[in-house]
Design a protein around this motif. Sequence first.
Motif, mmCIF file in Angstrom:
data_model
loop_
_atom_site.group_PDB
_atom_site.id
_atom_site.type_symbol
_atom_site.label_atom_id
_atom_site.label_comp_id
_atom_site.label_asym_id
_atom_site.label_seq_id
_atom_site.Cartn_x
_atom_site.Cartn_y
_atom_site.Cartn_z
ATOM 1 N N GLU A 8 13.220 7.604 -9.612
ATOM 2 C CA GLU A 8 12.676 6.247 -9.464
ATOM 3 C C GLU A 8 12.091 6.054 -8.068
ATOM 4 O O GLU A 8 11.049 5.395 -7.906
ATOM 5 C CB GLU A 8 13.774 5.204 -9.713
ATOM 6 C CG GLU A 8 14.239 5.095 -11.156
ATOM 7 C CD GLU A 8 13.327 4.245 -12.036
ATOM 8 O OE1 GLU A 8 12.288 3.776 -11.535
ATOM 9 O OE2 GLU A 8 13.656 4.062 -13.219
ATOM 10 N N SER A 9 12.731 6.613 -7.055
ATOM 11 C CA SER A 9 12.218 6.462 -5.694
ATOM 12 C C SER A 9 10.885 7.194 -5.525
ATOM 13 O O SER A 9 9.988 6.706 -4.826
ATOM 14 C CB SER A 9 13.248 6.961 -4.671
ATOM 15 O OG SER A 9 13.336 8.374 -4.650
ATOM 16 N N LEU A 10 10.745 8.373 -6.140
ATOM 17 C CA LEU A 10 9.469 9.091 -6.099
ATOM 18 C C LEU A 10 8.371 8.281 -6.773
ATOM 19 O O LEU A 10 7.244 8.188 -6.261
ATOM 20 C CB LEU A 10 9.605 10.449 -6.790
ATOM 21 C CG LEU A 10 10.554 11.481 -6.201
ATOM 22 C CD1 LEU A 10 10.505 12.759 -7.042
ATOM 23 C CD2 LEU A 10 10.219 11.782 -4.753
ATOM 24 N N ALA A 11 8.706 7.698 -7.916
ATOM 25 C CA ALA A 11 7.720 6.894 -8.638
ATOM 26 C C ALA A 11 7.326 5.661 -7.834
ATOM 27 O O ALA A 11 6.147 5.278 -7.795
ATOM 28 C CB ALA A 11 8.290 6.484 -9.999
ATOM 29 N N HIS A 69 3.621 4.657 -6.395
ATOM 30 C CA HIS A 69 3.078 3.328 -6.698
ATOM 31 C C HIS A 69 2.658 2.615 -5.410
ATOM 32 O O HIS A 69 1.558 2.063 -5.316
ATOM 33 C CB HIS A 69 4.154 2.525 -7.432
ATOM 34 C CG HIS A 69 3.883 1.064 -7.558
ATOM 35 N ND1 HIS A 69 3.117 0.534 -8.560
ATOM 36 C CD2 HIS A 69 4.303 0.018 -6.791
ATOM 37 C CE1 HIS A 69 3.057 -0.785 -8.418
ATOM 38 N NE2 HIS A 69 3.770 -1.120 -7.361
ATOM 39 N N ALA A 70 3.526 2.653 -4.395
ATOM 40 C CA ALA A 70 3.251 1.962 -3.136
ATOM 41 C C ALA A 70 2.064 2.589 -2.411
ATOM 42 O O ALA A 70 1.193 1.879 -1.901
ATOM 43 C CB ALA A 70 4.497 1.976 -2.249
ATOM 44 N N TYR A 130 5.046 -0.515 3.371
ATOM 45 C CA TYR A 130 3.837 -0.626 2.552
ATOM 46 C C TYR A 130 3.514 -2.111 2.407
ATOM 47 O O TYR A 130 4.315 -2.880 1.853
ATOM 48 C CB TYR A 130 4.060 -0.003 1.178
ATOM 49 C CG TYR A 130 4.476 1.448 1.204
ATOM 50 C CD1 TYR A 130 3.528 2.464 1.132
ATOM 51 C CD2 TYR A 130 5.822 1.819 1.277
ATOM 52 C CE1 TYR A 130 3.896 3.795 1.140
ATOM 53 C CE2 TYR A 130 6.205 3.151 1.293
ATOM 54 C CZ TYR A 130 5.242 4.132 1.229
ATOM 55 O OH TYR A 130 5.613 5.456 1.236
ATOM 56 N N GLU A 131 2.337 -2.509 2.864
ATOM 57 C CA GLU A 131 1.961 -3.921 2.824
ATOM 58 C C GLU A 131 0.655 -4.108 2.059
ATOM 59 O O GLU A 131 -0.141 -3.182 1.918
ATOM 60 C CB GLU A 131 1.818 -4.457 4.248
ATOM 61 C CG GLU A 131 3.134 -4.443 5.026
ATOM 62 C CD GLU A 131 2.987 -4.938 6.442
ATOM 63 O OE1 GLU A 131 3.485 -6.041 6.739
ATOM 64 O OE2 GLU A 131 2.373 -4.209 7.252
ATOM 65 N N GLY A 132 0.460 -5.342 1.564
ATOM 66 C CA GLY A 132 -0.746 -5.651 0.807
ATOM 67 C C GLY A 132 -0.729 -5.101 -0.600
ATOM 68 O O GLY A 132 -1.757 -4.670 -1.122
ATOM 69 N N LEU A 133 0.436 -5.151 -1.241
ATOM 70 C CA LEU A 133 0.579 -4.575 -2.578
ATOM 71 C C LEU A 133 0.182 -5.532 -3.688
ATOM 72 O O LEU A 133 0.071 -5.123 -4.846
ATOM 73 C CB LEU A 133 2.037 -4.140 -2.806
ATOM 74 C CG LEU A 133 2.552 -2.995 -1.934
ATOM 75 C CD1 LEU A 133 4.053 -2.866 -2.066
ATOM 76 C CD2 LEU A 133 1.873 -1.690 -2.317
#
Length: 220
Positions: free
Chosen positions: A136-139, A143-144, A209-212
């Motif tokens: 899940e962390s890899l996914a 995504h981020a 990670y910003e601006g998602l």
Amino acid sequence: MADRPVAPVPTAPAGLSRRAQWFIETAGIRVRRHDLRLHHDAWIEHGVPAAEIERATAFQDRWGGLALPPSAFYEGGPRILDADCPEETPGGGWSFPAGDCRASMAYSFEIGPDGAFGINAHRWTPLHASADGWVESLALAAHARRLAATVTRVTREDVDTLDLRAFDPVPEVEGATDSWWRGKDSLIAVYRGEAVGLDAPQCLEAHIYEGLGEWSPHGG
């Protein structure tokens, strides 16, 4: 009996978020996995408890032979998820390998006595409460990286100055030493495993990670 072949395009195991399912099925590859049942009797003769062999076999049935894109930390993580013979740990209980490293490293990736996914260096250090949490962390990282407008890397003691009071933990990654945090349109990954496992505070690192855009708890 030969090692069991599987389809090169993997089907995601049940129980994962939609994001992780999509990640596995679009970015993962299945290779031939070893059938641990072939070694059952030999391992029993060498004193490995049957319950531990069954635990490693269950991992292999769920994750064995799955190759995923490298993680953003830990030198990419295991090259292929793959179990092997369980071994008794110095602190009690049994652990087994979770897959070979992509490069020569000071630690190995293992599944611990309580089922956690972690690294074994100077000490056993759980990263996520299960292999599901690691995937899940890899996914989530993929995504981020795909959606973020900006990515900021924070290291060393600056990680401990991050103000996470406005953030919520991301439950699906089952964070232990490592953790993920979500804000309104941002995510923060905090990697403490190497700092703890290697007694190396200089290895402490976080990725912001910003601006998602609007957060989706299950992703896609």
